[in-house]
Motif scaffolding. Structure first.
Motif, mmCIF file in Angstrom:
data_model
loop_
_atom_site.group_PDB
_atom_site.id
_atom_site.type_symbol
_atom_site.label_atom_id
_atom_site.label_comp_id
_atom_site.label_asym_id
_atom_site.label_seq_id
_atom_site.Cartn_x
_atom_site.Cartn_y
_atom_site.Cartn_z
ATOM 1 N N GLY A 17 28.934 -56.711 -23.106
ATOM 2 C CA GLY A 17 29.843 -55.742 -22.512
ATOM 3 C C GLY A 17 30.202 -56.023 -21.073
ATOM 4 N N SER A 18 29.603 -57.061 -20.499
ATOM 5 C CA SER A 18 29.934 -57.420 -19.116
ATOM 6 C C SER A 18 29.550 -58.873 -18.868
ATOM 7 C CB SER A 18 29.210 -56.517 -18.115
ATOM 8 O OG SER A 18 27.836 -56.833 -18.050
ATOM 9 N N SER A 20 28.118 -59.993 -16.116
ATOM 10 C CA SER A 20 26.813 -60.082 -15.453
ATOM 11 C C SER A 20 25.668 -59.999 -16.463
ATOM 12 C CB SER A 20 26.682 -58.972 -14.414
ATOM 13 O OG SER A 20 26.808 -57.696 -15.016
ATOM 14 N N LYS A 21 25.760 -59.092 -17.432
ATOM 15 C CA LYS A 21 24.708 -58.971 -18.439
ATOM 16 C C LYS A 21 24.643 -60.219 -19.305
ATOM 17 C CE LYS A 21 24.655 -53.925 -18.788
ATOM 18 N NZ LYS A 21 24.896 -52.754 -19.672
ATOM 19 N N GLN A 30 26.814 -65.522 -12.890
ATOM 20 C CA GLN A 30 27.987 -64.797 -13.356
ATOM 21 C C GLN A 30 29.249 -65.630 -13.158
ATOM 22 O OE1 GLN A 30 28.280 -60.744 -12.021
ATOM 23 N NE2 GLN A 30 30.483 -60.626 -12.395
ATOM 24 N N ARG A 51 39.276 -56.864 -17.477
ATOM 25 C CA ARG A 51 38.110 -56.695 -16.624
ATOM 26 C C ARG A 51 38.217 -55.402 -15.823
ATOM 27 N NH1 ARG A 51 39.488 -61.653 -17.733
ATOM 28 N NH2 ARG A 51 37.990 -63.380 -17.837
ATOM 29 N N ARG A 54 33.446 -51.099 -15.033
ATOM 30 C CA ARG A 54 32.336 -50.842 -15.946
ATOM 31 C C ARG A 54 32.055 -51.997 -16.898
ATOM 32 N NH1 ARG A 54 33.192 -44.498 -17.782
ATOM 33 N NH2 ARG A 54 33.120 -43.590 -15.663
ATOM 34 N N GLY A 55 32.775 -53.090 -16.734
ATOM 35 C CA GLY A 55 32.549 -54.237 -17.610
ATOM 36 C C GLY A 55 33.854 -54.803 -18.107
ATOM 37 N N GLU A 57 36.616 -55.341 -21.597
ATOM 38 C CA GLU A 57 37.070 -54.915 -22.913
ATOM 39 C C GLU A 57 37.979 -55.982 -23.487
ATOM 40 O OE1 GLU A 57 38.914 -51.121 -22.836
ATOM 41 O OE2 GLU A 57 37.163 -50.061 -22.037
#
Length: 298
Positions: A17-18, A20-21, A30, A51, A54-55, A57
Motif C-alpha cells: 500500500g505504500s 516505504s512499506k 524507498q 501517489r 497515505r500511500g 493507489e
C-alpha cells in the motif's frame, strides 16, 4: 520485454500500500523502489500508481497490469514446481510464520522431519499473532503460515489446509485439589481461579467465546503473553489454565502438571496451514506443506 524483478516489486508495492512499506519488506531504500516503479512506468508509457500522502493507489492501467502479474507469477511458479527436484537442491529456504504454541511445541519436530528428508534446505521461522501472520503472507514476506484456531472467512486471498483438531485440557499443578482427576466438566470452572493469555490474543478471544456459550464467566487472576510463564504459574499452585496436550507433554511426563480431559462437550481448536491464493507455492514450500499433510494423515 517486461522485467519480472520489476513486476515483483510492483506487486509488493500494491500489497504493502505504500513505497516505504514495500521498501522495508524488500530491504531496499524507498528511492530504490521508486526508481524501479518509474522505470516500469516509463517502459509501459503509462502511470501505474496515483501517489498520495497515505500511500499509493492503482490507476486503471495498474489494475490491469496487476491482473496479468498474478497470472504471470502463477505460471512461473507452476513451471518451477513442475521441473524442480527438491531432494536434489543444494540449497534453499522456507520462511514460515507461526503462532506461539506452534512455535514452541510443534515447529521443532516439523523442522527435524523436514531436515531429515531434505538435509540441504533450511527453515526460517518467525513467531507472531494470527493477524500479523496473515499480513505477512499477503505482502509476500512469508511462504507459509501455521496458526492455532480460526481464520476470518473474509480472508479470500489466502488458502488454508486444516491439519488436525486438538482437544483442550484443563491443566493443574500438584497443589491443586483437582490433581489426579480423570475428567472435569466445564461448569466446574465457575469460580475457579484461572491463568489466561492476554485479552487481545486470538486464543483468549476464542476461549472467552467458548466459555460464554456455556454461560461461564471465568475468574481470571492473571493474564500472561507467554505460555511457559502460564505453565510455571500453574505449576507452583496459582490457579489452573486451559491448554492443548502438546503444550504440557514434557511437564506431564515428570509429574509437574496434570492435564484433565473435559467431559461431555470438549473444547477443540484446529491447526491450520495458510498460504497465498494468488501465487502457487515455491517447490520448497510445497514440499514442506506436503510433508505436514502426510504427517497429520491427510
Amino acid at each position: 520485454m517486461l522485467d519480472l524483478y520489476k513486476l515483483d516489486i510492483f506487486t509488493r508495492v500494491v500489497a504493502a500500500g505504500s513505497l516505504s512499506k514495500a521498501a522495508e519488506q524488500l530491504h531496499m531504500t524507498q528511492s530504490g523502489v521508486s526508481q524501479h516503479i518509474r522505470a516500469l512506468e516509463d517502459s509501459l508509457g503509462t502511470e501505474l500508481f496515483v501517489r498520495g500522502r497515505r500511500g499509493v493507489e492503482l490507476t486503471p492501467a495498474g489494475q490491469r497490469l496487476l491482473a496479468y502479474c498474478e497470472g504471470i507469477f502463477r505460471l512461473v511458479a507452476e513451471a518451477e514446481l513442475a521441473v524442480t527436484d527438491v531432494a536434489g537442491l543444494l540449497d534453499g529456504q522456507l520462511t514460515i510464520g507461526v503462532t506461539p504454541g506452534v512455535s514452541a511445541y510443534l515447529l521443532p519436530e516439523w523442522v527435524q522431519m523436514f531436515r531429515q528428508r531434505y538435509p540441504n534446505l533450511a527453515v526460517s521461522a518467525q513467531t507472531g499473532t494470527t493477524p500479523s501472520i496473515v499480513n505477512e503472507l499477503r505482502n509476500g514476506s512469508l511462504d507459509l503460515g501455521a496458526i492455532e484456531g480460526e481464520l476470518d472467512s473474509a480472508e479470500r486471498d489466502l488458502q488454508q489446509q486444516a491439519l488436525r483438531e486438538f482437544d483442550q485440557y484443563v491443566v493443574v499443578g500438584r497443589r491443586h485439589p483437582w490433581w489426579g482427576r480423570n475428567e472435569v466438566h466445564l461448569q466446574e470452572l465457575a469460580g475457579q481461579p484461572m491463568v489466561m493469555r492476554q485479552s487481545n490474543s486470538q486464543t483468549r478471544v476464542w476461549l472467552d467465546c467458548a466459555l460464554r456459550e456455556q454461560a461461564l464467566t471465568p475468574r481470571i487472576i492473571a493474564e500472561l503473553d507467554n505460555l511457559e510463564s502460564i505453565k510455571r504459574m500453574v505449576m507452583i499452585g496459582t490457579g489452573l489454565t486451559i491448554l492443548p496436550l502438546y503444550a504440557v507433554t514434557a511437564e506431564q511426563e515428570v509429574g509437574a502438571l496434570h492435564p484433565i480431559p473435559i467431559a461431555g462437550r470438549p473444547l477443540r481448536r484446529t491447526l491450520r496451514l495458510l498460504w497465498r491464493a494468488t501465487r502457487p507455492l515455491s517447490p520448497v514450500a510445497y514440499a514442506f506443506r506436503q510433508l505436514l499433510i502426510a504427517h497429520y494423515g491427510h
